[in-house]
Design a protein around this motif. Structure first.
Motif, PDB file in Angstrom:
ATOM      1  N   GLN A 157       0.219 -17.798  38.211  1.00 40.45           N
ATOM      2  CA  GLN A 157       0.648 -16.998  37.072  1.00 40.45           C
ATOM      3  C   GLN A 157       0.286 -15.523  37.286  1.00 40.45           C
ATOM      4  O   GLN A 157       0.022 -14.789  36.348  1.00 40.45           O
ATOM      5  N   GLY A 158       0.241 -15.121  38.569  1.00 41.16           N
ATOM      6  CA  GLY A 158      -0.186 -13.762  38.890  1.00 41.16           C
ATOM      7  C   GLY A 158       0.702 -12.688  38.315  1.00 41.16           C
ATOM      8  O   GLY A 158       0.240 -11.583  38.026  1.00 41.16           O
ATOM      9  N   THR A 159       1.999 -12.964  38.107  1.00 45.74           N
ATOM     10  CA  THR A 159       2.915 -11.942  37.622  1.00 45.74           C
ATOM     11  C   THR A 159       2.564 -11.489  36.212  1.00 45.74           C
ATOM     12  O   THR A 159       2.471 -10.288  35.935  1.00 45.74           O
ATOM     13  N   LEU A 160       2.338 -12.426  35.299  1.00 45.46           N
ATOM     14  CA  LEU A 160       2.066 -12.057  33.905  1.00 45.46           C
ATOM     15  C   LEU A 160       0.589 -12.094  33.547  1.00 45.46           C
ATOM     16  O   LEU A 160       0.170 -11.415  32.600  1.00 45.46           O
ATOM     17  N   PHE A 161      -0.232 -12.874  34.287  1.00 49.34           N
ATOM     18  CA  PHE A 161      -1.629 -13.029  33.898  1.00 49.34           C
ATOM     19  C   PHE A 161      -2.619 -12.510  34.936  1.00 49.34           C
ATOM     20  O   PHE A 161      -3.819 -12.598  34.744  1.00 49.34           O
ATOM     21  N   GLY A 162      -2.129 -11.988  36.060  1.00 48.32           N
ATOM     22  CA  GLY A 162      -2.961 -11.181  36.921  1.00 48.32           C
ATOM     23  C   GLY A 162      -3.856 -11.894  37.907  1.00 48.32           C
ATOM     24  O   GLY A 162      -3.675 -13.066  38.228  1.00 48.32           O
ATOM     25  N   GLU A 163      -4.857 -11.139  38.375  1.00 47.38           N
ATOM     26  CA  GLU A 163      -5.764 -11.582  39.428  1.00 47.38           C
ATOM     27  C   GLU A 163      -6.486 -12.869  39.021  1.00 47.38           C
ATOM     28  O   GLU A 163      -6.941 -13.011  37.894  1.00 47.38           O
ATOM     29  N   GLY A 164      -6.594 -13.789  39.967  1.00 47.18           N
ATOM     30  CA  GLY A 164      -7.343 -15.012  39.734  1.00 47.18           C
ATOM     31  C   GLY A 164      -6.528 -16.156  39.172  1.00 47.18           C
ATOM     32  O   GLY A 164      -6.993 -17.285  39.172  1.00 47.18           O
ATOM     33  N   ALA A 165      -5.300 -15.901  38.701  1.00 48.34           N
ATOM     34  CA  ALA A 165      -4.476 -16.975  38.132  1.00 48.34           C
ATOM     35  C   ALA A 165      -3.674 -17.640  39.240  1.00 48.34           C
ATOM     36  O   ALA A 165      -2.445 -17.704  39.195  1.00 48.34           O
ATOM     37  N   GLN A 464       3.666 -16.210  43.451  1.00 53.16           N
ATOM     38  CA  GLN A 464       2.458 -15.881  44.186  1.00 53.16           C
ATOM     39  C   GLN A 464       1.328 -15.522  43.234  1.00 53.16           C
ATOM     40  O   GLN A 464       1.552 -15.080  42.107  1.00 53.16           O
ATOM     41  N   GLY A 465       0.100 -15.738  43.729  1.00 54.73           N
ATOM     42  CA  GLY A 465      -1.097 -15.324  43.012  1.00 54.73           C
ATOM     43  C   GLY A 465      -2.142 -14.877  44.022  1.00 54.73           C
ATOM     44  O   GLY A 465      -2.014 -15.160  45.222  1.00 54.73           O
ATOM     45  N   PHE A 466      -3.181 -14.178  43.550  1.00 48.03           N
ATOM     46  CA  PHE A 466      -4.201 -13.717  44.488  1.00 48.03           C
ATOM     47  C   PHE A 466      -5.490 -13.371  43.755  1.00 48.03           C
ATOM     48  O   PHE A 466      -5.534 -13.254  42.529  1.00 48.03           O
ATOM     49  N   ARG A 467      -6.568 -13.248  44.552  1.00 51.86           N
ATOM     50  CA  ARG A 467      -7.861 -12.742  44.078  1.00 51.86           C
ATOM     51  C   ARG A 467      -8.291 -11.581  44.968  1.00 51.86           C
ATOM     52  O   ARG A 467      -7.978 -11.558  46.163  1.00 51.86           O
ATOM     53  N   GLY A 468      -9.039 -10.647  44.398  1.00 56.41           N
ATOM     54  CA  GLY A 468      -9.613  -9.576  45.192  1.00 56.41           C
ATOM     55  C   GLY A 468     -10.740 -10.101  46.068  1.00 56.41           C
ATOM     56  O   GLY A 468     -11.211 -11.229  45.916  1.00 56.41           O
ATOM     57  N   GLY A 469     -11.193  -9.272  47.009  1.00 56.51           N
ATOM     58  CA  GLY A 469     -12.266  -9.669  47.910  1.00 56.51           C
ATOM     59  C   GLY A 469     -13.633  -9.514  47.275  1.00 56.51           C
ATOM     60  O   GLY A 469     -13.766  -9.226  46.090  1.00 56.51           O
ATOM     61  N   GLN A 470     -14.664  -9.695  48.070  1.00 56.85           N
ATOM     62  CA  GLN A 470     -16.025  -9.613  47.566  1.00 56.85           C
ATOM     63  C   GLN A 470     -16.998  -9.306  48.697  1.00 56.85           C
ATOM     64  O   GLN A 470     -16.661  -9.439  49.878  1.00 56.85           O
ATOM     65  N   ALA A 471     -18.185  -8.883  48.308  1.00 58.21           N
ATOM     66  CA  ALA A 471     -19.226  -8.561  49.280  1.00 58.21           C
ATOM     67  C   ALA A 471     -20.083  -9.787  49.560  1.00 58.21           C
ATOM     68  O   ALA A 471     -20.325 -10.603  48.668  1.00 58.21           O
ATOM     69  N   GLN A 472     -20.553  -9.889  50.795  1.00 60.81           N
ATOM     70  CA  GLN A 472     -21.529 -10.920  51.156  1.00 60.81           C
ATOM     71  C   GLN A 472     -22.895 -10.520  50.601  1.00 60.81           C
ATOM     72  O   GLN A 472     -23.292  -9.359  50.715  1.00 60.81           O
TER      73      GLN A 472
END
Length: 695
Positions: A157-165, A464-472
């Motif tokens: 649901q990345g189109t309408l509900f954004g990162e992490g969906a 498509q959907g996606f999440r941002g990266g992160q630090a170790q």
């Protein structure tokens, strides 16, 4: 490559799977909620028909059976029939959804998309305000009382509900304050758990008109105690008690027919004496972790209906905290905490005219701050603040090619600036690190739907959907270096692409609603847990990815004027596409806490008794196959689980009395993976009495 030393169990029990398939072989699918009565349901023409539910899964009002997206919608009436106390009591009735609730933490999976690290892999909303973990998968344990409905959207649901969906989105929608009349509701419950302590709860709601037809206030209060049932060997009995307090206030002002202004405040705190992890005999050798967690949310929204356009603005401010104290064998005391503060803004424009074109456009901004503290006796003491600023523009346009065919095309452009620092001391001495990165992504969606008549819809989609990266974590990098292990300092974003073919139909003069969906997902660059010290300290690694093929079926049928049946079935084949070097994950392994087979079936009965009272009955059964955690070499798969609940009572429009039995068969199997013999268990058979009154 370090190969896994764990023992592979057999695939899910095919006898049980065959039984589940035979139960549902006559069904083609969905509408798990159609029996439910809600303010969003149109009037019925015939008591033998399934009621039509209206949802807002695409940020505009649509009939559930006419929406070309896989959605399950639970109304307040349906949740009351189930006797649901919290979100985890019913989410798994949506096909393809699983939830492992350890008492101290929930792990939500939708269509095989689950994670215990990194940001949320599935969207989670309270009304129009998103909860987001900021590089931690946080799903607040919302109490299911006085809700209008809960929508479970499956697929990206990345189109309408954004990162992490990436796997889907859960939307929890509350009842609006009513400016017409004063009324309220009170529920009280007492129950006894086999081999454990008693449980009790009080839930109350009052609706107060402040200005007739213009302004109203709605207040909800919930106090609940879940008694413990797990014993520490030669120690504390029933130590895993959970005390929950939740309060909610909403103010709604409608100055004109076209304008709405709403303010809301939520606060919830939970004290967890210990998790629901134990041996088969409901005992544990050592004391488990003690934790406190909670959330606080303030939101404000404004919407105005112009002649051809609806405009809305939503502001949200979330604060979440999680503190845990436990002993780590071989290391000592662990005292850790997470505090997250997130502010969000969303502007939304939708058309409100009839015609061949429907559209939605919006802008989103998020400012998130997180602070982690960790103390491990004789090992490390550190603090790690992080900041995430993100914004997005998005839109979706649907064009009616003719009376039968529609095409919807949408996209979301997202960008994030992430800053992380960490300082402290560990076994190698003082350390101080900082990290900054930027992530951006375009998430498209295409839906083609065919609706030859009012009773049948077929659709095909790609999303498509996606999440941002992160630090170790710096402490993980430092220790890994000491042990000669090469860990990356940061993790890139991960993405998913899902292709789906679905169908929704209404048959037998409206008495049967079916849904079916087949899908294939390609989840790339999936973050995975890396064991630095077995059973104690982890780092983060990145795999090539996971592929998931699945089939979902669901139905709702009115078998007679008095009897309704609901059911769902999910078959999945999730697996890692490649070996993960240096970890225990091998190509073909299943991702964490995912069942290949899950099914549920329920019956609701209502019959006139006397005067204005009805007899009421509800019984449900749920099955899911074993779940694994291949991130840990020593973990073993859990069990095939079958759970049954029953509820009977007598009620009318004001009073109700109910007797219920949860976990009717006293299922004590391992819901999640064993580590090595300890696992999350269901609350044993619980028998109780509930009284309700509306005034």
């Amino acid at each position: 490559m370090i190969k896994s030393s764990r023992k592979h169990r057999s695939k899910p029990n095919f006898i049980k799977a065959s039984i589940a398939l035979s139960i549902f072989s006559t069904f083609t699918i969905f509408a798990t909620q159609a029996q439910q009565e809600s303010t969003d349901i149109e009037a019925k023409e015939d008591e033998s028909q399934i009621e039509r539910v209206v949802i807002t899964a695409r940020k505009r009002s649509e009939a559930l059976v006419e929406t070309p997206v896989a959605v399950t919608a639970f109304s307040d009436a349906a949740l009351n029939d189930m006797g649901a106390r919290k979100i985890g009591d019913f989410l798994e009735k949506a096909p393809g959804v699983s939830l492992v609730d350890s008492g101290s933490f929930q792990q939500l999976a939708v269509r095989g998309i689950s994670t215990s690290l990194g940001g949320n892999a599935n969207g989670y909303y309270l009304n129009n305000v998103p909860f987001t973990g900021i590089t931690v998968p946080w799903n607040p344990n919302v109490q299911s009382f006085d809700l209008e409905r809960v929508e479970v959207l499956r697929g990206p649901q990345g189109t309408l509900f954004g990162e992490g969906a990436m796997g889907g989105t859960v939307r929890i929608l509350t009842n609006d304050p009513d400016p017409v009349e004063f009324y309220g509701r009170i529920d009280g419950q007492y129950s006894s758990t086999s081999g454990g302590e008693d449980n009790n709860s009080f839930r109350g709601m009052v609706n107060i008109p402040l200005m007739q037809d213009v302004a109203a206030l709605r207040v909800v209060a919930i106090e609940e105690k879940q008694g413990g049932w797990i014993d520490i060997v030669d120690g504390e009995k029933n130590y895993n008690q959970i005390d929950t307090s939740t309060y909610r206030t909403q103010l709604k002002i409608t100055p004109t027919e076209r304008m709405n202004i709403e303010f809301a405040y939520w606060k919830s705190d939970q004290d967890v004496g210990g998790s629901n992890r134990a041996l088969d005999d409901s005992t544990i050798q050592l004391a488990d972790s003690v934790s406190e967690q909670g959330y606080e949310q303030f939101s404000a929204s404004f919407d105005y209906e112009f002649d051809s356009v609806n405009f809305s603005y939503a502001y949200g401010k979330n604060e979440l905290y999680y503190d845990v104290v436990t002993d780590i064998p071989g290391l000592g005391l662990l005292d850790a905490g997470i505090e997250i503060k997130v502010e969000t803004h969303e502007l939304l424009f939708t058309n409100n005219t009839d015609g061949d074109l429907d559209w939605t456009f919006g802008y989103y901004y998020r400012d998130g701050k997180r602070e982690d503290t960790i103390f491990i006796e004789n090992f490390t003491d550190s603090i790690s603040p992080s900041r995430s600023e993100a914004q997005a523009i998005f839109g979706e346009v649907e064009y009616h090619l003719n009376k039968d065919w529609r095409v919807a095309l949408g996209a979301r452009y997202f960008e994030e600036d992430l800053k992380v620092s960490e300082s402290g001391i560990d076994i190698s001495g003082p350390f101080e690190t900082s990290y900054e990165d930027e992530f951006s992504q375009v998430s498209p969606r295409l839906i083609i739907s065919y609706e030859p008549n009012d009773n049948w819809l077929v659709y095909a989609s790609g999303a498509q959907g996606f999440r941002g990266g992160q630090a170790q974590p710096a402490s993980s990098v430092s220790l890994a270096n000491e042990l000669g292990i090469d860990l990356p300092e940061s993790i890139d974003s991960d993405t998913i692409t899902t292709y789906e073919l679905g169908s929704k139909s209404t048959l037998l003069d409206g008495s049967l609603v079916l849904e079916a969906a087949a899908y294939y997902s390609d989840w790339e660059d999936v973050p995975v847990r890396f064991e630095i010290i077995s059973g104690a300290l982890n780092g983060i690694y990145q795999s090539e990815g996971i592929t998931i093929a699945g089939l979902e079926l669901a139905l709702s049928a009115r078998l007679s004027k008095n009897l309704t049946m609901n059911g769902g079935l999910s078959l999945m084949d999730p697996k890692y596409s490649e070996d993960v070097p240096g970890s225990s994950i091998n190509k073909g392994d299943k991702p964490t806490n995912i069942s290949d087979v899950s099914a549920n079936l329920s019956f609701t009965y209502r019959q006139h008794a006397f005067q204005d009272y009805d007899w009421f009955g509800y019984i449900s059964g749920q099955y899911f196959s074993e779940r694994e955690d291949t991130s840990y070499a020593t973990y073993q798969a859990g069990d095939d689980i079958t759970l049954m609940n029953m509820r009977v009572g007598l009620d009318n429009y004001r009073y109700g009395v109910y007797v219920f039995v949860n976990n009717l068969t006293d299922e004590d199997g391992a819901i999640g993976p064993r580590s090595p013999d300890v696992a999350v268990r269901s609350q044993p058979r619980t028998i109780g009495l509930e009284l309700s009154m509306q005034f």
